[in-house]
Design a protein around this motif. Structure first.
Motif, short mmCIF file in Angstrom:
data_model
loop_
_atom_site.label_atom_id
_atom_site.label_comp_id
_atom_site.label_asym_id
_atom_site.label_seq_id
_atom_site.Cartn_x
_atom_site.Cartn_y
_atom_site.Cartn_z
N LEU A 23 32.51 -6.68 -23.70
CA LEU A 23 33.92 -6.58 -23.35
C LEU A 23 34.76 -6.60 -24.62
O LEU A 23 34.70 -7.57 -25.39
N GLY A 24 35.47 -5.54 -24.84
CA GLY A 24 36.34 -5.48 -26.01
C GLY A 24 35.59 -5.59 -27.32
O GLY A 24 36.13 -6.13 -28.31
N GLY A 25 34.35 -5.10 -27.34
CA GLY A 25 33.56 -5.14 -28.57
C GLY A 25 32.90 -6.48 -28.83
O GLY A 25 32.33 -6.69 -29.90
N VAL A 26 32.94 -7.37 -27.85
CA VAL A 26 32.33 -8.70 -27.99
C VAL A 26 31.22 -8.84 -26.96
O VAL A 26 31.41 -8.53 -25.76
N LYS A 27 30.06 -9.33 -27.39
CA LYS A 27 28.92 -9.54 -26.49
C LYS A 27 29.08 -10.89 -25.81
O LYS A 27 29.12 -11.93 -26.47
N ILE A 28 29.16 -10.87 -24.47
CA ILE A 28 29.42 -12.08 -23.71
C ILE A 28 28.21 -12.39 -22.82
O ILE A 28 27.79 -11.53 -22.03
N PRO A 29 27.63 -13.59 -22.94
CA PRO A 29 26.51 -13.96 -22.07
C PRO A 29 26.92 -13.90 -20.61
O PRO A 29 28.04 -14.29 -20.24
N ALA A 30 26.02 -13.41 -19.74
CA ALA A 30 26.32 -13.28 -18.32
C ALA A 30 25.03 -13.28 -17.52
O ALA A 30 23.93 -13.12 -18.07
N ASP A 31 25.17 -13.50 -16.21
CA ASP A 31 24.00 -13.51 -15.34
C ASP A 31 23.43 -12.12 -15.14
O ASP A 31 22.25 -11.96 -14.80
N ARG A 32 24.27 -11.11 -15.31
CA ARG A 32 23.83 -9.73 -15.13
C ARG A 32 24.42 -8.84 -16.22
O ARG A 32 25.40 -9.20 -16.87
N GLY A 33 23.84 -7.66 -16.36
CA GLY A 33 24.39 -6.66 -17.26
C GLY A 33 25.11 -5.59 -16.45
O GLY A 33 25.34 -5.75 -15.25
#
Length: 444
Positions: free
Chosen positions: A290-300
């Motif tokens: 999101l917005g060039g930032v990698k954010i940990p999440a439960d899904r891709g």
């Protein structure tokens, strides 16, 4: 008339008096629209204004004879209003031009003859505003020594002489040696009496097809020499030339030489607003971009590239603001080259296109629609990354997030989306030409 009588006020004894004829009577419509190119504004001033100023600020030139179309008096007066008083003092009253360039030059020469013939005359195109003092000095020196001289630059392309055998088709007749070819510019420099006599003779003999004075001088039997021109002394002919000139002149003091280019400060801008929207479905994975930032999440997310909905929406917003298609136009998903690609390059490309048009990016605003992941703790990192990619201040980037109150695919946590708005400013000349091009296309 004696040399002393012909010498304008301030002319030092022993030096040749120098005047210039500025040819500004053409229609100049190849740039598009109805306004002749010499009256178009570049960097906040008309092309003709800049050309007159460049010549008038030369200490070598004591008088300038403008030649304008008979119906262009109002345009010309607007040009004068933007000139410094000291520069206006060198200008003679404009004389009306003729149906051809040759006739217009002749009218300018006759105008100077009535005022008191100079020793040397420079003939210069109004559409060459990049002339500088070094080139003027070379023109004066060459004209003084040789009597008939033109500036030229070596050609880099191979030139073919062809014989037309069908519309748009020519059979090669000869390929001249490139080292012997020169692309000729202005100002062209001549002994005043020599050139005036040549023009009068051409009228007497019914010769009216010469497109430059060097060619007319050759026809009249004068030996013509070529002195060193200047590649920067380009002529404004097409729309692209006008846009490039606007970009070059923007942001520098009016009296500075053409080579001094800095950030835009003088150009008149038109504000454009573009919007963009992007959506991606969730799939297996452990992060989203999101917005060039990698954010940990439960899904891709399911996507051809990295699936960054914020950068995709912003890219479309910028492309929309300059009316240049969408992200799929520039980076088609059918091209395997973009599989898994980082979306920062998409946004950077759109920003580059804005700036290539001389534009400025004022503000970028994004709203993310998602139940998850939450972006609150990542907000400042996203703003900073977008500002870095776009080359704008942090204060010009805003990002917000919202849910859809459990409604729709976002509410069911099936995917996420983003909408964006981009505010840009484009040079007025660029916006005008785009509008005129669209109008002409509709008419055709």
């Amino acid at each position: 008339m004696s040399d002393q009588a012909a010498r304008p006020p301030g002319q030092e004894p022993g030096n040749k008096s120098v005047a210039a004829v500025v040819v500004a009577a053409g229609k100049g419509l190849r740039v598009g629209g109805d306004l002749p190119k010499q009256y178009r504004r570049v960097g906040g001033r008309a092309v003709l204004t800049r050309t007159l100023a460049a010549l008038a600020q030369s200490p070598r030139i004591t008088r300038i004879q403008p030649v304008i179309a008979p119906d262009a008096q109002d345009f010309y007066r607007e040009c004068l209003a933007d000139l410094e008083p000291a520069h206006r003092e060198k200008l003679a009253e404009p004389v009306p031009g003729g149906a051809t360039r040759q006739q217009s030059v002749a009218a300018g020469l006759e105008g100077l003859a009535r005022l008191g013939a100079p020793d040397l005359v420079l003939i210069h195109d109004a559409a060459r505003p990049f002339v500088d003092e070094a080139l003027i000095a070379r023109a004066v020196a060459a004209g003084s020594e040789h009597g008939a001289s033109v500036p030229g630059i070596a050609v880099s392309d191979t030139i073919k002489l062809v014989e037309e055998i069908a519309p748009g088709i020519g059979r090669v007749h000869e390929t001249p040696a490139r080292e012997n070819l020169r692309a000729v510019q202005t100002p062209q420099s001549f002994g005043f009496g020599l050139l005036l006599d040549a023009h009068r003779r051409a009228v007497t003999e019914g010769r009216d097809g010469f497109t430059d004075d060097g060619a007319l001088a050759e026809w009249a039997g004068l030996p013509v020499v070529v002195f060193e021109g200047d590649a920067r002394n380009r002529k404004i002919t097409q729309a692209a030339d006008l846009i490039e000139a606007d970009r070059a002149f923007s942001g520098r003091a009016f009296s500075e030489p053409a080579a001094a280019i800095s950030d835009d400060t003088m150009t008149t801008y038109v504000t454009r607003l573009g919007t963009g929207f992007d959506v991606h479905a969730f799939t297996e994975g452990d992060h989203v971009w999101l917005g060039g930032v990698k954010i940990p999440a439960d899904r891709g997310v399911l996507a051809h590239s990295d699936g960054d909905v914020a950068l995709h929406a912003l890219t479309d917003a910028l492309l929309g603001a300059i009316a240049d298609g969408d992200i799929g136009t520039h980076f088609p998903p059918s091209d395997e080259k973009w599989r898994g690609a980082a979306s920062d390059q998409f946004l950077a490309h759109a920003c580059e296109l804005v700036r290539a048009r001389g534009g400025k990016i004022d503000h970028l605003d994004i709203t993310v629609l998602a139940e998850a992941p939450r972006i609150g703790q990542h907000r400042e990192a996203i703003r900073a990354r977008i500002a870095e990619i776009a080359g704008v201040p942090l204060s010009s980037v805003s990002i917000k997030a919202t849910t859809t109150e459990k409604l729709g695919f976002v509410g069911r946590a099936e995917g996420l989306a983003a909408q964006a708005a981009a505010t840009v400013r484009l040079p007025e000349v660029c916006a005008e030409l785009e509008t005129e091009a669209e109008t002409n296309e509709r008419r055709s």
